[in-house]
Scaffold this active site. Structure first.
Site, PDB file in Angstrom:
ATOM      1  N   THR A  82      44.526  33.331  28.096  1.00  0.00           N
ATOM      2  CA  THR A  82      44.685  34.854  27.592  1.00  0.00           C
ATOM      3  C   THR A  82      44.511  35.829  28.491  1.00  0.00           C
ATOM      4  OG1 THR A  82      44.085  36.233  25.677  1.00  0.00           O
ATOM      5  CG2 THR A  82      42.487  35.036  26.756  1.00  0.00           C
ATOM      6  N   ASN A  83      44.222  36.923  28.165  1.00  0.00           N
ATOM      7  CA  ASN A  83      44.145  38.058  29.381  1.00  0.00           C
ATOM      8  C   ASN A  83      42.979  39.053  29.002  1.00  0.00           C
ATOM      9  OD1 ASN A  83      45.430  40.221  27.943  1.00  0.00           O
ATOM     10  ND2 ASN A  83      46.927  38.985  28.418  1.00  0.00           N
ATOM     11  N   TYR A  84      42.500  39.866  29.814  1.00  0.00           N
ATOM     12  CA  TYR A  84      41.573  41.067  29.630  1.00  0.00           C
ATOM     13  C   TYR A  84      41.672  42.044  28.572  1.00  0.00           C
ATOM     14  CZ  TYR A  84      38.666  38.689  33.324  1.00  0.00           C
ATOM     15  OH  TYR A  84      38.179  37.739  33.993  1.00  0.00           O
TER      16      TYR A  84
END
Ligand code: CTP
Length: 409
Positions: A211-213
């Site tokens: 995933t990412n932030y």
């Protein structure tokens, strides 16, 4: 400072939820509004004039006559001063008196004397709330043009009462109602705005993912801004920790594939597409059905390209306005312009997450907006809701330009 320069009168009546008006005043002041409070005699049994005056930074109107001998019209002044009059909490008693047109205290008198929108936030015991006479009074007030933020289901004041309808609505939903009342415009009435937000998750195995932030805050702000302009909004979002927005269609997704399907299902009727989701460019070739156990050996994760949703829609685009987002840490304008062209966008919003004030998860952003003519407009650090408003204003300009061209033809 969404509510800067707005003048809000709060009428506090005598219920246990009166203490919650403190939080409402604080939130409205934080948002830049000027707040003045009026309170009934019964409210004085629950909260003090001093607390309300201190929080609102204004004198409190608590009597029609006492202390106001020199100024016989203070209630009229408050009624004329405000842009909106919110009664929070509103007891069954104040609702009944207002529905009957009485004017025997500072609040009912102000309600009669104001031309501003009056919004009631009822809070009472659930049996009282469900009484036909209370509901009839509410219907009457609605017919007369008053608004309500309905109470919620939840724990009531005492253990004996248990749970039920009648608990004051959340301060957040009351603030939202006030924002809507004070800020709503009609530029996008009848238009469908499709917004994507948040990160995606690509599964590695049943317990792990890529995933990412992304927090989803920018997309949620865009959805709110579109709603304030009167649009029918569909917000499709990846996992996030934000409060579910009200007054729009909310679709939860997890993977790129789910996002693609959800966007395609909603795209056909859309007038504006705001693709602010941080979509994973890669996904696992095959997610493992079982948890991958560790061994002493190194492992290699095989990734394949995800479909580029915006690029795919760019190919079949007709009238819908497409707005994309680019996160670049170097050669920003150059890279973003390239994306604008390859994805057939009308605008691209560029930001650099390494800049202080533009980081993931923050409440501010620093953006540049690039249009099809390669014009770049750069903005200073702004709250995300202000950035959202600017982006929506640009979309409205494009729509209006198109309409002008159609008329000219
Ligand atoms: N986007 C998309 N589908 C993808 C990837 C991105 O629709 N598979 C959209 C994003 O929502 C965003 C824009 O395309 O509006 C971002 O473009 P992208 O080329 O992915 O740029 P970044 O991921 O920011 O950066 P890069 O690819 O250059 O690493």
């Amino acid at each position: 400072m969404k509510l800067a320069t707005k003048k809000i009168a709060i009428g506090v009546t005598g219920g246990i939820a009166a203490y919650k008006s403190f939080e409402l005043i604080r939130e409205l002041k934080k948002s830049g509004a000027e707040v003045r409070v009026a309170m009934t005699d019964s409210a004085r049994k629950f909260v003090t004039n001093l607390t309300l005056a201190t929080l609102s930074e204004n004198p409190v109107l608590d009597s029609l006559f006492e202390g106001n001998e020199k100024l016989g019209t203070v209630h009229i002044d408050l009624a004329r001063w405000c842009d909106v009059f919110v009664i929070c909490p509103a007891t069954a008693n104040i609702i009944a008196k207002a529905a009957a047109g009485l004017a025997d205290d500072v609040i009912t008198t102000s309600i009669l004397a104001t031309q501003a929108k009056v919004i009631f936030c009822p809070a009472m015991n659930s049996v009282m709330w469900e009484k036909p006479i209370v509901q009839q009074n509410i219907t009457r007030l609605k017919e007369l043009g008053c608004d309500f933020v309905d109470p919620e289901w939840g724990k009531l004041a005492t253990k004996a009462e248990g749970e039920g309808w009648g608990r004051l609505a959340s301060i957040e939903s009351i603030v939202q109602k006030l924002e809507f009342t004070l800020l709503a415009t009609s530029e996008l009435v009848g238009k469908k705005v499709l917004v994507t937000a948040g990160p995606t998750r690509e599964r590695i195995d049943p317990v792990r993912f890529i995933t990412n932030y992304s927090s989803g805050k920018m997309g949620f702000a865009l959805a709110e801004a579109a709603k304030l302009k009167g649009a029918d909004v569909v917000l499709i979002s990846g996992p996030n920790n934000l409060n579910k927005p009200q007054g729009l269609k909310y679709v939860e997704v997890e993977t790129v594939e789910e996002l693609r399907k959800a966007v395609e299902a909603e795209y056909e009727e859309a007038d504006i597409l705001l693709m602010s989701a941080a979509v994973s460019d890669y996904q696992t070739k095959k997610a493992s059905a079982k948890k991958i156990k560790k061994t002493s050996a190194e492992i290699t994760l095989q990734l394949k390209r995800s479909p580029d949703i915006l690029a795919l829609l760019g190919k079949k685009k007709a009238d819908c306005i497409h707005i994309g987002f680019a996160l670049e840490t170097e050669n920003g304008v150059e890279n973003a312009t390239e994306k604008l062209n390859t994805k057939n966008l009308d605008l691209i919003v560029l930001n650099n997450p390494l800049e202080p004030g533009a980081a993931f998860g923050g409440d501010t952003n620093i953006v540049s907006i690039i249009n099809k003519d390669k014009q770049v407009e750069t903005f200073t650090k702004l709250p995300k809701n202000r950035v959202a408003e600017i982006i929506l204003n640009k979309a409205v300009e494009i729509l209006q330009d198109r309409n002008r061209q159609v008329i000219a033809v």
